[in-house]
Design an enzyme around this catalytic site. Structure first.
Site, PDB file in Angstrom:
ATOM      1  CE  LYS A   1      58.014  33.907  40.126  1.00  0.00           C
ATOM      2  NZ  LYS A   1      57.580  33.490  41.453  1.00  0.00           N
TER       3      LYS A   1
ATOM      4  CE  LYS B   1      50.456  38.039  37.217  1.00  0.00           C
ATOM      5  NZ  LYS B   1      49.172  38.476  37.777  1.00  0.00           N
TER       6      LYS B   1
ATOM      7  CB  CYS C   1       4.667  30.369  23.705  1.00  0.00           C
ATOM      8  SG  CYS C   1       6.111  31.419  23.673  1.00  0.00           S
TER       9      CYS C   1
ATOM     10  CB  ALA D   1      34.307  15.544  64.864  1.00  0.00           C
TER      11      ALA D   1
ATOM     12  CB  CYS E   1       4.978  35.987  26.099  1.00  0.00           C
ATOM     13  SG  CYS E   1       6.144  35.046  25.114  1.00  0.00           S
TER      14      CYS E   1
ATOM     15  CD  GLU F   1      48.478  37.451  43.832  1.00  0.00           C
ATOM     16  OE1 GLU F   1      49.669  37.807  44.013  1.00  0.00           O
ATOM     17  OE2 GLU F   1      47.675  38.097  43.146  1.00  0.00           O
TER      18      GLU F   1
ATOM     19  CD  GLU G   1      56.325  30.307  40.880  1.00  0.00           C
ATOM     20  OE1 GLU G   1      55.517  31.088  41.408  1.00  0.00           O
ATOM     21  OE2 GLU G   1      57.547  30.351  41.087  1.00  0.00           O
TER      22      GLU G   1
ATOM     23  CE  LYS H   1      47.563  38.973  33.339  1.00  0.00           C
ATOM     24  NZ  LYS H   1      47.658  40.411  33.500  1.00  0.00           N
TER      25      LYS H   1
ATOM     26  CG  ASP I   1      42.862  37.527  38.795  1.00  0.00           C
ATOM     27  OD1 ASP I   1      43.590  38.501  39.043  1.00  0.00           O
ATOM     28  OD2 ASP I   1      41.906  37.556  38.006  1.00  0.00           O
TER      29      ASP I   1
ATOM     30  CB  CYS J   1       3.101  33.659  22.159  1.00  0.00           C
ATOM     31  SG  CYS J   1       2.890  33.437  23.931  1.00  0.00           S
TER      32      CYS J   1
ATOM     33  CG  LEU K   1      55.399  39.433  37.531  1.00  0.00           C
ATOM     34  CD1 LEU K   1      54.409  38.283  37.710  1.00  0.00           C
ATOM     35  CD2 LEU K   1      56.790  38.866  37.261  1.00  0.00           C
TER      36      LEU K   1
ATOM     37  CE1 TYR L   1      55.234  36.289  44.301  1.00  0.00           C
ATOM     38  CE2 TYR L   1      52.954  35.545  44.488  1.00  0.00           C
ATOM     39  CZ  TYR L   1      53.883  36.576  44.411  1.00  0.00           C
ATOM     40  OH  TYR L   1      53.466  37.878  44.429  1.00  0.00           O
TER      41      TYR L   1
ATOM     42  CB  CYS M   1       5.683  32.891  28.296  1.00  0.00           C
ATOM     43  SG  CYS M   1       4.373  32.524  27.119  1.00  0.00           S
TER      44      CYS M   1
HETATM   45  N1  5U1 Z   1      53.288  32.693  41.046  1.00  0.00           N
HETATM   46  C1  5U1 Z   1      53.702  33.960  41.064  1.00  0.00           C
HETATM   47  N2  5U1 Z   1      52.885  34.989  41.029  1.00  0.00           N
HETATM   48  N3  5U1 Z   1      53.667  36.085  41.050  1.00  0.00           N
HETATM   49  C2  5U1 Z   1      53.324  37.386  41.049  1.00  0.00           C
HETATM   50  N4  5U1 Z   1      54.978  34.360  41.110  1.00  0.00           N
HETATM   51  C3  5U1 Z   1      54.965  35.691  41.118  1.00  0.00           C
HETATM   52  N5  5U1 Z   1      55.981  36.556  41.146  1.00  0.00           N
HETATM   53  C4  5U1 Z   1      55.668  37.870  41.148  1.00  0.00           C
HETATM   54  C5  5U1 Z   1      54.346  38.305  41.090  1.00  0.00           C
HETATM   55  C6  5U1 Z   1      54.021  39.762  41.065  1.00  0.00           C
HETATM   56  O1  5U1 Z   1      56.650  38.810  41.175  1.00  0.00           O
HETATM   57  C7  5U1 Z   1      58.013  38.455  41.322  1.00  0.00           C
HETATM   58  C8  5U1 Z   1      58.565  37.711  40.174  1.00  0.00           C
HETATM   59  C9  5U1 Z   1      58.715  39.765  41.485  1.00  0.00           C
END
Ligand code: 5U1
Length: 685
Positions: free
Chosen positions: A302, A127, A444, A41, A420, A185, A125, A326, A129, A423, A90, A237, A438
């Protein structure tokens, strides 16, 4: 912001500057440090005040003001941006041997350069999505942000990246580098994704397919106001091109430096040693994968020493100093072989897609839920379709989306079955409800065990000794199908069961006999009609002279009973009209289940009939539920709050604000003694 501080300049310009500093500080703490320095607030108040000043004095607005994160105008199209340093992707490892091979390649290459690296140190680290972005800061100010694109050229998404609260518009610290490119990301947290989709469904708008598509789709919107409404977040990252910056010597130090510049860095990174350290980290993050508030598809390792990275270099599209390990994919493509309907133990009729088996989320999946008929129609899944199937953690696999371009000719929309599949009773879907059911609850096969458990339970027919395990045995052994069959059981059959001596068998038979004498309310409750709990059963029993009258009542007549609305009426009517259920009810009555004739409110002059009553405080002679049921049996309506419409308040011990309100409104109050006495009038009347 006037404080009475005399030395302070209270001009709008100074106030705006002070507000921006505070807002920036609170926002950085919230987004980057995960700390709440002031309540929401207060933050909103400061932000509102800044908006007010800027509206009155437009000449004070600066592009870096926190109010300017969302640009004014949608843009025409996304411009192209060439990356100063390629945005690499990667290589992947899916198991320990391929990770060990990577580690060996790193050691061998370093050895060729005369370096004996020993056990190699990596930064590990999560990764994410989401969608990769590169942000360029010139002299500490955000210049532009670009998507990865093909790695060489991306799209200009500055207008949208600015809307993400965790993105600093200005770097923290006194001497920012002349150029600093940071890589990260953009993602959509799970809860934001779910909330966004729930809202979209409510508004009848298109939903987002999954958090990854949601992130990249949101980033590529032309109107930043639309992006600002999407709950996006970001983790940084790494770096791209830098100028005028004394880079640290390890990646771990880079991550710390990024945080000092004001960037949000995942708190889950760690320095690990060799393949064993990587594998331990992988296992640990894998365990936590489904509890993280965002989706990750693996972890990244890395090489920590930056000097070695230069020696290792990159192949065409990926660096030789990093690898993604992965997790098993949580989404895969497969085809729908058929769509069938399953009946659950509560009668819910659920569409299920039978799939060509596919390995997803670490297991082979050949069935996926489609949740309910509305969802099935919304996604328009048909037999023959190619679909994305998703299995995340222990969650039941689901069909996410149909790939419409791959739909073969001649498919047809799937409709809810009228009967159903187990039954052959009617399937109904009350208006406004997602789930179809149902209505053959007593008959049933799918609902059998649940129906029997409920029938025998303490607050229904109260058949002592007939517990869950025994019901399982009786049903699985084919001895009973419906509750009526219970009364055909013989001593011989029962004593032949597991853990059932002759004495227990006889006790059960006695209990069945004993409880044949019951009340109509208990009997109705025991039938397990949807939405008919104890209180409604009592209201129905009181509202009808006998079972036959109830069985023949239409929905309009049913709704004359207090607290019976259209949905309950529809459930009662559907259940009691179902021939299979009627047959079972007839058999139960033939077996001798009986109850005393009903006493209806029309017949009895109860002081509570037709009154609206509130119960408050603790009663010593009965529970609140019992009191409620008794009042309803007298034809009263029991409500939860005291208003002018309340006729009587029954006040037990420690009655509080409701009693006070009743007194204020001069509503009649009964204490427990009066109340029990008046109930007694009914019993003796
Ligand atoms: N955490 C992380 N995700 N990620 C994706 N590090 C990282 N590094 C990336 C990518 C594509 O590429 C560099 C290592 C080049």
């Amino acid at each position: 912001m006037a404080t009475g501080d005399e030395a302070r300049d209270d001009s709008p310009a100074s106030e705006a500057v002070r507000l921006r500093v505070l807002i920036e500080q609170y926002s950085h703490a919230y987004h980057v440090l995960d700390e709440l320095l002031v309540p929401d607030a207060e933050y909103d108040r400061l932000f509102g005040r800044l908006l007010e000043i800027e509206a009155k004095h437009p000449e004070l607005v600066t592009p870096k003001s926190p109010t300017q994160r969302v640009g004014a105008e949608p843009i025409g199209e996304l411009a192209e941006i060439r990356h100063a340093q390629a945005m690499l992707s990667l290589d992947n490892a899916f198991d320990e041997p391929s990770l060990a091979a990577f580690d060996k390649r790193v050691s061998d290459r370093l050895a060729t350069a005369g370096i004996d690296a020993g056990v190699i140190e990596y930064v590990a680290e999560p990764k994410l999505d989401g969608a990769a972005v590169s942000l360029r800061y010139t002299d500490g100010e955000l210049d532009f942000a670009a998507t990865r694109g093909d790695g060489t050229t991306g799209e200009d998404v500055t207008h949208n990246v600015r809307t993400i609260g965790a993105v600093p518009l200005t770097l923290r610290g006194r001497n920012p580098p002349a150029v600093l490119e940071v890589r990260g990301e953009v993602y959509m947290p799970r809860d934001g994704f779910e909330k966004f989709n729930a809202m979209a469904l409510e508004r009848g708008e298109k939903t987002l397919v999954n958090p990854r598509n949601a992130a990249s789709g949101s980033l590529r919107q032309l109107d930043p106001a639309m992006t600002a409404e999407r709950p996006l977040a970001i983790f940084f990252y790494g770096t791209g091109e830098t100028r005028g910056w004394q880079s640290p010597s390890t990646h771990a130090e880079v991550l710390k430096a990024l945080r000092d510049f004001g960037f949000r860095v995942s708190p889950n990174w760690r320095v690990v040693s060799g393949v064993a350290g990587c594998m331990a980290y992988y296992a640990e993050i894998g365990e936590r994968r489904n509890t993280l508030p965002y989706e990750i598809d693996g972890v990244v390792y890395k090489v920590n020493t930056l000097r070695w990275r230069t020696i290792l270099g990159a192949a065409s599209r990926a660096p030789r100093w990093a690898i993604a390990h992965k997790f098993p994919a949580q989404e895969e493509l497969t085809t729908v072989e058929a769509i069938e309907f399953q009946v659950g133990r509560t009668g819910a009729v659920t569409p299920v897609a039978r799939l060509a088996p596919v390995f997803v989320g670490g297991v082979t999946v050949s069935n996926a839920t489609l949740h309910n008929i509305g969802e099935l129609h919304r996604k328009d899944v048909r037999a023959g379709d190619t679909v994305i199937v998703r299995r995340a953690g222990d969650v039941i696999p689901e069909v996410v989306k149909v790939i419409e371009e791959r739909r073969p000719a001649g498919t047809s929309i799937v409709e809810l079955p009228e009967r159903c599949p187990v039954c052959d009773s009617e399937v109904v879907r009350p208006e406004g409800e997602a789930v179809a059911r149902c209505v053959g609850g007593l008959f049933c096969g799918a609902q059998r065990k649940q129906a029997l458990r409920h029938f025998a339970s303490r607050r229904a027919m109260d058949i002592e000794g007939l517990g869950e395990k025994l019901i399982e045995q009786l049903v699985d052994g084919g001895l009973i199908e419906t509750p009526a069959d219970l009364y055909d059981l013989t001593l011989e059959q029962l004593s032949g069961l597991e853990r059932m001596g002759e004495k227990s068998a006889q006790n059960l038979l006695d209990a069945l006999q004993r409880r044949k004498s019951t009340t109509l309310a208990r009997f109705l409750h025991a039938l397990g009609i949807r939405e008919v709990g104890e209180a409604t059963a009592l209201a129905l029993a009181t509202g009808f002279a006998d079972l036959d009258a109830l069985r023949d009542a239409d929905e309009e007549r049913l709704q004359e009973v207090p607290d019976v609305g259209p949905v309950v009426a529809q459930h009662v009517r559907a259940f009691l009209q179902q021939p299979h259920n009627r047959e079972v009810i007839d058999k139960l009555v033939e077996h001798g289940i009986h109850w005393p004739e009903a006493v209806t409110p029309e017949l009895v002059e109860s002081p509570f009939a037709g009154k609206t009553i509130v119960l408050t405080g603790t009663l010593s002679t009965m529970s609140r539920d019992e009191a409620k049921a008794k009042l309803q049996a007298c034809g009263a309506k029991v409500t939860g709050s005291v208003s002018k419409k309340t006729d009587i308040v029954v006040a037990g011990d420690n009655a509080g604000s409701k009693l006070k309100r009743a007194q204020d409104l001069e509503i009649k109050v009964l204490d427990e003694v009066d109340f029990v006495e008046k109930l007694g009038e009914l019993a003796s009347g």
